[in-house]
Design a protein around this motif. Structure first.
Motif, PDB file in Angstrom:
ATOM      1  N   ASP A   6       2.983   1.299  -4.313  1.00  0.00           N
ATOM      2  CA  ASP A   6       3.860   2.465  -4.155  1.00  0.00           C
ATOM      3  C   ASP A   6       3.300   3.582  -5.023  1.00  0.00           C
ATOM      4  OD1 ASP A   6       7.081   2.615  -3.039  1.00  0.00           O
ATOM      5  OD2 ASP A   6       6.364   4.256  -4.288  1.00  0.00           O
ATOM      6  N   ILE A  66       8.183   9.581   3.440  1.00  0.00           N
ATOM      7  CA  ILE A  66       8.387  10.833   2.715  1.00  0.00           C
ATOM      8  C   ILE A  66       9.547  11.490   3.447  1.00  0.00           C
ATOM      9  CG2 ILE A  66       7.380  13.061   2.090  1.00  0.00           C
ATOM     10  CD1 ILE A  66       4.670  11.634   2.009  1.00  0.00           C
ATOM     11  N   VAL A  95       5.707  -0.417  10.175  1.00  0.00           N
ATOM     12  CA  VAL A  95       7.158  -0.201  10.308  1.00  0.00           C
ATOM     13  C   VAL A  95       7.461   1.296  10.322  1.00  0.00           C
ATOM     14  CG1 VAL A  95       9.436  -0.794   9.381  1.00  0.00           C
ATOM     15  CG2 VAL A  95       7.524  -2.372   9.048  1.00  0.00           C
TER      16      VAL A  95
HETATM   17  P1  NAD Z   1      12.351   4.269   1.451  1.00  0.00           P
HETATM   18  O1  NAD Z   1      12.492   5.729   1.158  1.00  0.00           O
HETATM   19  O2  NAD Z   1      13.360   3.311   0.923  1.00  0.00           O
HETATM   20  O3  NAD Z   1      10.916   3.777   0.895  1.00  0.00           O
HETATM   21  C1  NAD Z   1       9.725   4.461   1.124  1.00  0.00           C
HETATM   22  C2  NAD Z   1       8.794   4.196  -0.046  1.00  0.00           C
HETATM   23  O4  NAD Z   1       7.510   4.740   0.289  1.00  0.00           O
HETATM   24  C3  NAD Z   1       9.235   4.861  -1.361  1.00  0.00           C
HETATM   25  O5  NAD Z   1       9.372   3.880  -2.377  1.00  0.00           O
HETATM   26  C4  NAD Z   1       8.100   5.843  -1.654  1.00  0.00           C
HETATM   27  O6  NAD Z   1       7.842   5.979  -3.043  1.00  0.00           O
HETATM   28  C5  NAD Z   1       6.943   5.169  -0.931  1.00  0.00           C
HETATM   29  N1  NAD Z   1       5.789   6.036  -0.663  1.00  0.00           N
HETATM   30  C6  NAD Z   1       5.752   7.321  -0.273  1.00  0.00           C
HETATM   31  N2  NAD Z   1       4.472   7.729  -0.144  1.00  0.00           N
HETATM   32  C7  NAD Z   1       3.693   6.664  -0.458  1.00  0.00           C
HETATM   33  C8  NAD Z   1       2.280   6.449  -0.517  1.00  0.00           C
HETATM   34  N3  NAD Z   1       1.407   7.417  -0.242  1.00  0.00           N
HETATM   35  N4  NAD Z   1       1.847   5.211  -0.873  1.00  0.00           N
HETATM   36  C9  NAD Z   1       2.701   4.227  -1.157  1.00  0.00           C
HETATM   37  N5  NAD Z   1       4.050   4.375  -1.124  1.00  0.00           N
HETATM   38  C10 NAD Z   1       4.519   5.584  -0.791  1.00  0.00           C
HETATM   39  O7  NAD Z   1      12.207   4.160   3.036  1.00  0.00           O
HETATM   40  P2  NAD Z   1      12.529   2.849   3.918  1.00  0.00           P
HETATM   41  O8  NAD Z   1      13.978   2.814   4.239  1.00  0.00           O
HETATM   42  O9  NAD Z   1      11.905   1.682   3.253  1.00  0.00           O
HETATM   43  O10 NAD Z   1      11.759   3.196   5.275  1.00  0.00           O
HETATM   44  C11 NAD Z   1      10.348   3.087   5.397  1.00  0.00           C
HETATM   45  C12 NAD Z   1       9.935   3.467   6.817  1.00  0.00           C
HETATM   46  O11 NAD Z   1      10.387   2.476   7.733  1.00  0.00           O
HETATM   47  C13 NAD Z   1      10.559   4.787   7.308  1.00  0.00           C
HETATM   48  O12 NAD Z   1       9.601   5.497   8.043  1.00  0.00           O
HETATM   49  C14 NAD Z   1      11.670   4.337   8.211  1.00  0.00           C
HETATM   50  O13 NAD Z   1      12.010   5.322   9.172  1.00  0.00           O
HETATM   51  C15 NAD Z   1      10.995   3.146   8.834  1.00  0.00           C
HETATM   52  N6  NAD Z   1      11.870   2.218   9.591  1.00  0.00           N
HETATM   53  C16 NAD Z   1      11.368   1.779  10.786  1.00  0.00           C
HETATM   54  C17 NAD Z   1      12.082   0.876  11.541  1.00  0.00           C
HETATM   55  C18 NAD Z   1      11.479   0.370  12.823  1.00  0.00           C
HETATM   56  O14 NAD Z   1      12.187  -0.247  13.615  1.00  0.00           O
HETATM   57  N7  NAD Z   1      10.183   0.545  13.053  1.00  0.00           N
HETATM   58  C19 NAD Z   1      13.346   0.440  11.125  1.00  0.00           C
HETATM   59  C20 NAD Z   1      13.839   0.898   9.904  1.00  0.00           C
HETATM   60  C21 NAD Z   1      13.085   1.796   9.125  1.00  0.00           C
END
Ligand code: NAD
Length: 363
Positions: A198, A241, A267
């Motif tokens: 992260d 983001i 994801v």
């Molecule tokens: P979240 O905000 O809880 O976590 C995202 C994390 O990414 C944060 O901890 C942030 O610090 C980190 N991050 C940002 N830039 C980074 C980088 N360059 N390198 C490493 N880490 C970095 O978000 P979330 O709820 O965990 O969601 C993650 C993704 O999953 C989102 O795009 C969400 O829309 C997606 N999602 C997809 C589905 C699906 O069915 N495909 C379902 C649910 C969520």
């Protein structure tokens, strides 16, 4: 209040806006609940379960929209549903209006009051009605990744947990938020050797404090990422983001660093994906291969476990739903600024700044 729950009509959507248990709670608060026949079948709830919970069953969506004051759904209303909304009616569901001008236009024209799950907040700035779906997708990611790694699917033929005398698979999780943490926990629970990268040091500290025995953490720089990609059997992309397209962290050239037959689960594909080679896939055809690396990029992963997802979503929406029904939307939003943040459209006016900015409409 009269609360209506129509059957979801978006293709491949098996969730439903209200569980029988939620309907029972609403009925216990003195509200009348009307559910379209068959609405819960995809999630394993038949009409009899809703009737036992005190709800009525409507034969058509038209009946549900015409006879109730608040509509509770899962997905954004489709064009036919939008035509059924009327002035003064409340709509409580996922909307994702920013990239959807057609829906925005129709909701404004309807005169309805539309509260979007995805912009309701909590006191810590989190998104409590999005989190359950991230939890589901995160827990699914190692499961689908393990399947993708199987030989018959074109994968490396590696078992995540290994067996006595054979090393476990190496799993790299990029992004340690809600999705990433749940993915890492499950992968570690399956016996894999897991690392989470992260960019947020407070987040890495939290993960290390709480899960330091289960998986390792690393700072997500290009160099560290390249080292881990070369070792990984399974890579799970889980970065976000907020409000922006996902950053492309793994480029096509990086695939050459990886082991042939390794798998990547993106994801973050619903935000455009964090691997350059990702494109959205469906549950019917979830995986494809690029340069010998398997990609799984299903944009609505929670749909695969519609029953779990429905119950998880309903658990999260129920307190807000009851507040809206008990107090009326206006008082409920005045009492709770987190719920007020969910208000996107009211009586022909757009009320959410980010949607206005995305579409050039004055808020
Ligand atoms: P979240 O905000 O809880 O976590 C995202 C994390 O990414 C944060 O901890 C942030 O610090 C980190 N991050 C940002 N830039 C980074 C980088 N360059 N390198 C490493 N880490 C970095 O978000 P979330 O709820 O965990 O969601 C993650 C993704 O999953 C989102 O795009 C969400 O829309 C997606 N999602 C997809 C589905 C699906 O069915 N495909 C379902 C649910 C969520």
């Amino acid at each position: 209040m009269k609360i209506g729950c129509p059957k979801e009509i978006k293709p491949q959507e098996f969730r439903v806006g209200l569980t029988p248990n939620a309907a029972r709670e609403a009925a216990a608060h003195g509200h009348k609940v009307l559910v379209e026949t068959g609405a819960g079948v995809g999630a394993g709830f038949d009409d009899a379960a809703y009737i036992a919970a005190g709800a009525g069953i409507a034969r058509t969506a038209q009946e549900v929209f015409a006879e109730t004051e608040m509509i509770v759904k899962v997905k954004e209303p489709q064009a036919g549903e939008r035509a059924l909304l009327r002035k003064g009616q409340v709509l409580f569901t996922y909307l994702h209006l920013a990239p959807d001008p057609d829906q925005t236009r129709d909701l404004l024209a309807s005169g309805a009051t539309c509260i979007a799950y995805e912009t309701v907040t909590d006191d810590r700035g989190g998104l409590p009605l999005l989190a359950p779906m991230s939890e589901v997708a995160g827990k699914l990611a190692p499961q689908v990744g393990a399947w993708t790694l199987q030989k018959a699917n074109g994968g490396r033929g590696v078992l995540l947990g290994g067996v006595p005398g054979v090393n476990p698979a190496r799993v790299l999780v990029i992004g340690g938020g809600v999705v990433g943490t749940h993915a890492a926990r499950v992968a570690a629970g399956m016996g894999a050797d897991v690392t989470v990268l992260d960019r947020s040091l407070p987040r890495l500290r939290y993960l290390d404090d709480v899960f330091g025995r289960d998986f390792r953490t690393g700072y997500s720089s290009a160099g560290v990422l390249a080292e881990h990609l070369a070792r990984a059997d399974l890579v799970i992309g889980a970065v976000l983001i907020p409000g922006a397209e996902a950053p492309k962290l793994v480029h096509r050239a990086d695939l050459a660093l990886m082991k042939p037959g390794a798998a990547m689960v993106d994801v973050a594909i619903d935000q455009g994906g964090c691997f350059e080679t990702s494109h959205a896939t469906t549950h019917a055809a979830p995986i494809y291969e690029v340069d010998g690396i398997l990609h799984y990029c299903v944009a609505n992963m929670p749909g695969a476990v519609a029953r779990t997802s429905t119950i998880a979503l309903s658990n999260a929406t129920l307190p807000f739903l009851l507040a809206l029904a008990d107090k009326g939307w206006r008082q409920a939003c005045l009492d709770d600024p987190n719920l007020l943040n969910g208000l996107n459209v009211h009586a022909g006016h757009l009320t959410y700044a980010a949607v206005g900015a995305a579409q050039g409409i004055k808020v």
